[in-house]
Design an enzyme around this catalytic site. Structure first.
Site, PDB file in Angstrom:
ATOM      1  N   LYS A  56      -5.535   6.029  -4.018  1.00 40.71           N
ATOM      2  CA  LYS A  56      -5.698   5.236  -2.777  1.00 40.71           C
ATOM      3  C   LYS A  56      -4.890   5.883  -1.655  1.00 40.71           C
ATOM      4  CE  LYS A  56      -6.615   0.991  -0.712  1.00 40.71           C
ATOM      5  NZ  LYS A  56      -5.606   0.703   0.252  1.00 40.71           N
ATOM      6  N   ASN A  85       0.851  -1.184   0.000  1.00 34.43           N
ATOM      7  CA  ASN A  85       0.000   0.000   0.000  1.00 34.43           C
ATOM      8  C   ASN A  85       0.899   1.251   0.000  1.00 34.43           C
ATOM      9  OD1 ASN A  85      -2.476   1.236   0.047  1.00 34.43           O
ATOM     10  ND2 ASN A  85      -2.727   1.108   2.258  1.00 34.43           N
TER      11      ASN A  85
HETATM   12  P1  NAD Z   1       1.186  -8.652   7.325  1.00 36.05           P
HETATM   13  O1  NAD Z   1       1.986  -7.995   8.389  1.00 36.05           O
HETATM   14  O2  NAD Z   1      -0.039  -9.412   7.705  1.00 36.05           O
HETATM   15  O3  NAD Z   1       2.113  -9.649   6.505  1.00 36.05           O
HETATM   16  C1  NAD Z   1       3.411  -9.329   6.104  1.00 36.05           C
HETATM   17  C2  NAD Z   1       4.247 -10.583   6.231  1.00 36.05           C
HETATM   18  O4  NAD Z   1       5.498 -10.359   5.628  1.00 36.05           O
HETATM   19  C3  NAD Z   1       4.512 -10.991   7.696  1.00 36.05           C
HETATM   20  O5  NAD Z   1       4.210 -12.356   7.844  1.00 36.05           O
HETATM   21  C4  NAD Z   1       6.030 -10.770   7.839  1.00 36.05           C
HETATM   22  O6  NAD Z   1       6.631 -11.667   8.750  1.00 36.05           O
HETATM   23  C5  NAD Z   1       6.477 -11.031   6.416  1.00 36.05           C
HETATM   24  N1  NAD Z   1       7.813 -10.482   6.119  1.00 36.05           N
HETATM   25  C6  NAD Z   1       8.302  -9.252   6.324  1.00 36.05           C
HETATM   26  N2  NAD Z   1       9.579  -9.153   5.914  1.00 36.05           N
HETATM   27  C7  NAD Z   1       9.916 -10.384   5.442  1.00 36.05           C
HETATM   28  C8  NAD Z   1      11.100 -10.937   4.900  1.00 36.05           C
HETATM   29  N3  NAD Z   1      12.212 -10.191   4.756  1.00 36.05           N
HETATM   30  N4  NAD Z   1      11.093 -12.236   4.510  1.00 36.05           N
HETATM   31  C9  NAD Z   1       9.983 -12.994   4.663  1.00 36.05           C
HETATM   32  N5  NAD Z   1       8.816 -12.532   5.178  1.00 36.05           N
HETATM   33  C10 NAD Z   1       8.795 -11.234   5.556  1.00 36.05           C
HETATM   34  O7  NAD Z   1       0.840  -7.514   6.266  1.00 36.05           O
HETATM   35  P2  NAD Z   1      -0.395  -7.465   5.249  1.00 36.05           P
HETATM   36  O8  NAD Z   1      -1.607  -6.988   5.971  1.00 36.05           O
HETATM   37  O9  NAD Z   1      -0.487  -8.724   4.462  1.00 36.05           O
HETATM   38  O10 NAD Z   1       0.063  -6.261   4.315  1.00 36.05           O
HETATM   39  C11 NAD Z   1       0.982  -6.385   3.257  1.00 36.05           C
HETATM   40  C12 NAD Z   1       0.833  -5.153   2.373  1.00 36.05           C
HETATM   41  O11 NAD Z   1      -0.464  -5.194   1.780  1.00 36.05           O
HETATM   42  C13 NAD Z   1       0.888  -3.841   3.173  1.00 36.05           C
HETATM   43  O12 NAD Z   1       1.542  -2.848   2.440  1.00 36.05           O
HETATM   44  C14 NAD Z   1      -0.580  -3.486   3.359  1.00 36.05           C
HETATM   45  O13 NAD Z   1      -0.834  -2.100   3.530  1.00 36.05           O
HETATM   46  C15 NAD Z   1      -1.161  -3.987   2.042  1.00 36.05           C
HETATM   47  N6  NAD Z   1      -2.614  -4.271   2.138  1.00 36.05           N
HETATM   48  C16 NAD Z   1      -3.079  -5.139   3.085  1.00 36.05           C
HETATM   49  C17 NAD Z   1      -4.454  -5.392   3.130  1.00 36.05           C
HETATM   50  C18 NAD Z   1      -5.035  -6.351   4.131  1.00 36.05           C
HETATM   51  O14 NAD Z   1      -6.263  -6.496   4.181  1.00 36.05           O
HETATM   52  N7  NAD Z   1      -4.254  -7.055   4.922  1.00 36.05           N
HETATM   53  C19 NAD Z   1      -5.325  -4.758   2.224  1.00 36.05           C
HETATM   54  C20 NAD Z   1      -4.785  -3.876   1.272  1.00 36.05           C
HETATM   55  C21 NAD Z   1      -3.414  -3.635   1.233  1.00 36.05           C
HETATM   56  O1  KPL Z   2      -7.709   1.163   3.067  1.00 35.23           O
HETATM   57  C1  KPL Z   2      -8.171   1.429   4.151  1.00 35.23           C
HETATM   58  C2  KPL Z   2      -7.298   1.172   5.327  1.00 35.23           C
HETATM   59  O2  KPL Z   2      -7.807   1.026   6.431  1.00 35.23           O
HETATM   60  O3  KPL Z   2      -6.080   1.137   5.119  1.00 35.23           O
HETATM   61  C3  KPL Z   2      -9.548   2.060   4.286  1.00 35.23           C
HETATM   62  C4  KPL Z   2     -10.078   2.325   2.889  1.00 35.23           C
HETATM   63  C5  KPL Z   2      -9.459   3.331   5.038  1.00 35.23           C
HETATM   64  C6  KPL Z   2     -10.543   1.123   4.915  1.00 35.23           C
HETATM   65  O4  KPL Z   2     -10.355   0.935   6.288  1.00 35.23           O
END
Ligand code: NAD
Ligand code: KPL
Length: 304
Positions: free
Chosen positions: A183, A103
Site C-alpha cells: 500500500k 497508513n
Molecule cells: P482524521 O484527521 O480525520 O482523524 C484523526 C483524528 O485524530 C482527528 O479527529 C484528531 O483530532 C484526532 N487526534 C489526533 N491526535 C489525537 C490525540 N492525541 N488525542 C485524541 N485525538 C487525537 O484522520 P483519518 O482520515 O481518520 O486518518 C487516520 C489514519 O487512517 C491516517 O493514517 C490515514 O492515512 C488512515 N486512512 C484514512 C482513510 C480515510 O478514508 N479517512 C482511509 C485509509 C487510511
Molecule cells: O489510498 C489512496 C490515497 O489517496 O491515499 C489512493 C489509493 C491513492 C486512493 O486515492
C-alpha cells in the site's frame, strides 16, 4: 469488554459508530476537555451512509479518564500516533490490544516501542471516510481491512468475527508488513504526483511514463528488502487503482488543499532511508521527494 477509540476523525468515527450501532460497548477518547465539551454539546457522533445520517450518542472521555483500556483502536494520523498513545499508556491493561489504523509505515513501530507490553495489531485499510464537520463522518466507499501482528506469529484475535458480523470487511494476514509495504508503494506512486500536478487520480494517466518509472524503482526496493511478492505486478496494480479511483483526489492532495500536514514522512520519507541503507539507487523517488517538499514549503506546510 469495552472498546476505546482514540481519534474521533474520519476513520475513528466510522469504526466507533459501527461498533456502537452493533451494540458493542465503545467509548471515544478525545484530545482534551475542550473537545469533550464540544462533542457533548453536539449530542454525539453523526454518521452519513448513502442518504441516511444517524446520530449516535457514544460516551466520550478525556485521555486522563480513570477507567482502564483493554481494546483500543488508534485512529489518528501517523504523525500524531506516538503522542496519542503516550497520552493513554498509563491506562492500558497489561494484556491490552491496540489496533493501529495508520497508513504508511514507521508510526506503528514508534507506538509499539512506547507500549511494549501491549499487543499491537497493524491494519491496512481501503475503507474510505471523510469529515463533513467536527464529529460528523461520511462513509465514502466500502473497502477492506487487512489486520495482522508484526511478526505474524500469533493467532487472530477472537473479536475479528464479532466485527465482521457488524459489517466490517476484515481479513487476517500472517504478513501484514508486506500488505503495508504494498500500500505504501501504491501511495508513493500516486499521491505525490497528484499534489505536483494538482490533479485527480485519473489524470495521472496522462503521466504514465512518470508513474511507470516510480513503480519500477519501488518494485526494486521491495525486492531488495526481501518482499518480492509485494513487488509483483506493482505497476499494473497502480494503473488499476488510478482507473478505479479516477475521480478521487488522493488523501495527500486533500491534505494539501485543506492546508493540513501530509503523511509524507510515513510514505516516501520512510522508504527513502531504507533504499539508502541498502545502497539501492532510486533517483526518480529522490527527485519526487524533493519536488514534493518544495511544493509543501511553497504552501507553508510542514515538509515532513
Ligand atoms: P482524521 O484527521 O480525520 O482523524 C484523526 C483524528 O485524530 C482527528 O479527529 C484528531 O483530532 C484526532 N487526534 C489526533 N491526535 C489525537 C490525540 N492525541 N488525542 C485524541 N485525538 C487525537 O484522520 P483519518 O482520515 O481518520 O486518518 C487516520 C489514519 O487512517 C491516517 O493514517 C490515514 O492515512 C488512515 N486512512 C484514512 C482513510 C480515510 O478514508 N479517512 C482511509 C485509509 C487510511
Ligand atoms: O489510498 C489512496 C490515497 O489517496 O491515499 C489512493 C489509493 C491513492 C486512493 O486515492
Amino acid at each position: 469488554m469495552s472498546w476505546h477509540v482514540l481519534g474521533a476523525g474520519s476513520l475513528g468515527g466510522l469504526w466507533a459508530a459501527r461498533l456502537f450501532r452493533g451494540g458493542e460497548p465503545v467509548r471515544l477518547i478525545l484530545r482534551d476537555r475542550t473537545r469533550l465539551a464540544q462533542y457533548r454539546a453536539g449530542g454525539g457522533l453523526r454518521l452519513t451512509e448513502g442518504d441516511t445520517t444517524s446520530l449516535y450518542p457514544l460516551p466520550a472521555e478525556a485521555p486522563e479518564a480513570g477507567n482502564s483500556i483493554r481494546r483500543l483502536i488508534l485512529a489518528c494520523k501517523s504523525y500524531d500516533a506516538e503522542e496519542a498513545i503516550a497520552s493513554v499508556a498509563a491506562r492500558l491493561e497489561p494484556d491490552a490490544e491496540i489496533l493501529l489504523l495508520q497508513n504508511g509505515l514507521g508510526s506503528q513501530d514508534a507506538v509499539a516501542a512506547r507500549v511494549p507490553r501491549a499487543r499491537c495489531l497493524r491494519a491496512s485499510t481501503t475503507e474510505g471516510a471523510f469529515r463533513e464537520t467536527d464529529f460528523h463522518v461520511v462513509a465514502a466507499g466500502a473497502g477492506q481491512t487487512w489486520i495482522g501482528d508484526q511478526l505474524g506469529t500469533q493467532a487472530p484475535p477472537p473479536w475479528l468475527d464479532t466485527l465482521t458480523a457488524l459489517g466490517f470487511t476484515l481479513r487476517w494476514t500472517d504478513d501484514i508488513d508486506a500488505r503495508l509495504w504494498r500500500k505504501l508503494a501504491i501511495n508513493c506512486a500516486i499521491n505525490p504526483l497528484t499534489v505536483l500536478h494538482r490533479c485527480r487520480n485519473g489524470e495521472l494517466r496522462q503521466h504514465a511514463s512518470e508513474v511507470a518509472d516510480l513503480c519500477s524503482e519501488l518494485a526494486a526496493l521491495l525486492e531488495a528488502m526481501g518482499l518480492a511478492p509485494a513487488a509483483q505486478g506493482l505497476q499494473q496494480e497502480v494503473e488499476a487503482v488510478i482507473t478505479a479511483t479516477a475521480n478521487n483526489r488522493s488523501s495527500m492532495l486533500q491534505d494539501v488543499e485543506r492546508g493540513q500536514r501530509t503523511e509524507v514522512s510515513y510514505l516516501l520519507g520512510h522508504a527513502l532511508p531504507i533504499a539508502q541503507r541498502l545502497r539501492l539507487p532510486v533517483p526518480q523517488l529522490e527527485a519526487l521527494h524533493q519536488r514534493l517538499r518544495a511544493r509543501l514549503e511553497e504552501r507553508g506546510l510542514p515538509v515532513d
